[in-house]
Design an enzyme around this catalytic site. Structure first.
Site, short mmCIF file in Angstrom:
data_model
loop_
_atom_site.label_atom_id
_atom_site.label_comp_id
_atom_site.label_asym_id
_atom_site.label_seq_id
_atom_site.Cartn_x
_atom_site.Cartn_y
_atom_site.Cartn_z
N LYS A 63 0.84 -1.21 0.00
CA LYS A 63 0.00 0.00 0.00
C LYS A 63 0.87 1.25 0.00
O LYS A 63 0.60 2.22 -0.71
CB LYS A 63 -0.94 -0.01 1.22
CG LYS A 63 -2.10 -0.97 1.03
CD LYS A 63 -2.86 -1.22 2.32
CE LYS A 63 -3.89 -2.33 2.08
NZ LYS A 63 -4.53 -2.82 3.30
N GLN B 229 -5.07 -1.38 9.53
CA GLN B 229 -4.93 -2.73 8.99
C GLN B 229 -5.49 -3.75 9.99
O GLN B 229 -5.08 -3.78 11.16
CB GLN B 229 -3.44 -3.01 8.71
CG GLN B 229 -3.17 -4.32 8.02
CD GLN B 229 -3.71 -4.38 6.59
OE1 GLN B 229 -3.56 -3.46 5.81
NE2 GLN B 229 -4.37 -5.47 6.27
N ASP C 190 -11.57 2.71 3.72
CA ASP C 190 -11.89 1.27 3.69
C ASP C 190 -13.40 1.04 3.66
O ASP C 190 -13.85 -0.08 3.41
CB ASP C 190 -11.31 0.59 4.94
CG ASP C 190 -10.18 -0.36 4.61
OD1 ASP C 190 -10.02 -0.70 3.42
OD2 ASP C 190 -9.48 -0.76 5.55
#
Ligand code: NDP
Length: 295
Positions: A54, A98, A121
């Site tokens: 990422k 995460q 997200d």
């Protein structure tokens, strides 16, 4: 019949290129580049790889990358305090925590702290709720990537029967909402579904997000179905090598479907590309700019 392979890697590369091409206009309008903050807690090896990818992809797209690596002894309060700090940081347009988080940390509480406008997200209940009621929302990256692949393949999704296998908040449920928004007739199957084969057989579109290697067999599919395989199951192969298998039995499914995503090289590469897209969309909205076209 031998199904066409849907090349997620090529599509993702194109999307990343379109995002990178749109960044300079944002920078010119605002005097800064879009910024993505990624928070990694602990040493989970798969998460370390994701976070590294990422970071690299964010920089390649011309965006700022803010990485926060914390030890697995980090308390929930410390994590919440970091997210609040990122919420207040004007350089940060997107925040990604995460998952999974270490035991003892409530991931729901941490995600609830993320400012919904920075929730790239799409996991915050505000964004999940907006998606459910048909408002503009930041949508979870993997299902949005699946939808992009479907729309690229099919001229219209309207009226098609879509079967989503899996009902997680991260993939299955938002996938079903997206397909409903495209006017599909949507069925969600899960571990308590009786006669999964018959349910899968209804689908003009089948999205498998289960986490069970090759659960879905070619013989279950409606001939000509378009199959999107989200599954990423790592299995120990010969000589200690790991093999990545999808949730669909690729060899038999390829004989029946009209198109199918391979694993790897299908859905996997889409997730990071959509994350960059979501970051630019979030940045544009925060800056009062229209969302860039073609994303
Ligand atoms: P979850 O474990 O959160 O959800 C799995 C879902 O599958 C559940 O709804 C479960 O049902 C259902 N299920 C489990 N077993 C069966 C069965 N035998 N028959 C029918 N349904 C079943 O997984 P995720 O949604 O997070 O992920 C699914 C897969 O997608 C995984 O392989 C994961 O690695 C992969 N993935 C890939 C990504 C990518 O490519 N970038 C991103 C995210 C996930 P129930 O609710 O009843 O328990």
């Amino acid at each position: 019949m031998s199904a066409e392979r849907i090349d997620g890697r090529a599509f993702a590369e194109g999307l990343r290129g379109r995002v990178a091409a749109a960044v300079p206009a944002f920078a010119q309008a605002t005097g800064r580049n879009p910024g993505l903050a990624v928070v990694l807690v602990g040493e989970d090896p798969a998460s370390q790889i994701y976070v590294r990818s990422k970071h690299k992809a964010t920089l390649e797209a011309g965006m700022e990358s803010f990485e926060h690596r914390l030890p697995d002894t980090t308390s929930q309060d410390e994590l919440v305090a970091l997210v609040e700090q990122l919420n207040a940081d004007e350089r940060v347009d997107g925040i990604l925590v995460q998952l999974p988080l270490p035991k003892g940390v409530d991931d729901k509480a941490v995600i609830a702290t993320i400012e919904p406008a920075k929730d790239v997200d799409g996991f915050h209940v505000v964004n999940a709720g907006k998606l459910a009621v048909g408002e503009d929302a930041l949508v979870s990256c993997t299902p949005l990537g699946c939808l992009m692949l479907l729309k690229d393949r099919l001229s219209s999704l309207s009226g098609l029967e879509a079967v989503v296998v899996g009902r997680s908040n991260i993939v299955g449920k938002p996938m079903a909402q997206l397909l409903l928004r495209e006017n599909c007739t949507v069925t969600i199957a899960h571990s308590r579904t009786s006669d999964l084969a018959a349910v899968v057989g209804r689908g003009d579109i089948v999205v498998a997000a289960v986490g069970q290697p090759e659960l879905i067999k070619g013989a279950w599919l409606k001939p000509g179905a378009v199959v999107i395989d989200v599954g990423m199951n790592r299995l120990e192969g010969e000589g200690g090598k790991t093999r990545l298998l999808g949730d669909v039995e690729f060899a038999t499914a390829s004989e029946v479907a009209s198109a199918i995503t391979p694993v790897p090289g299908g859905v996997g590469p889409m997730t990071i590309a959509v994350l960059l897209r979501n970051t630019l969309v979030a940045a544009s909205a925060r800056a009062g700019l229209r969302p860039p076209e073609g994303l």
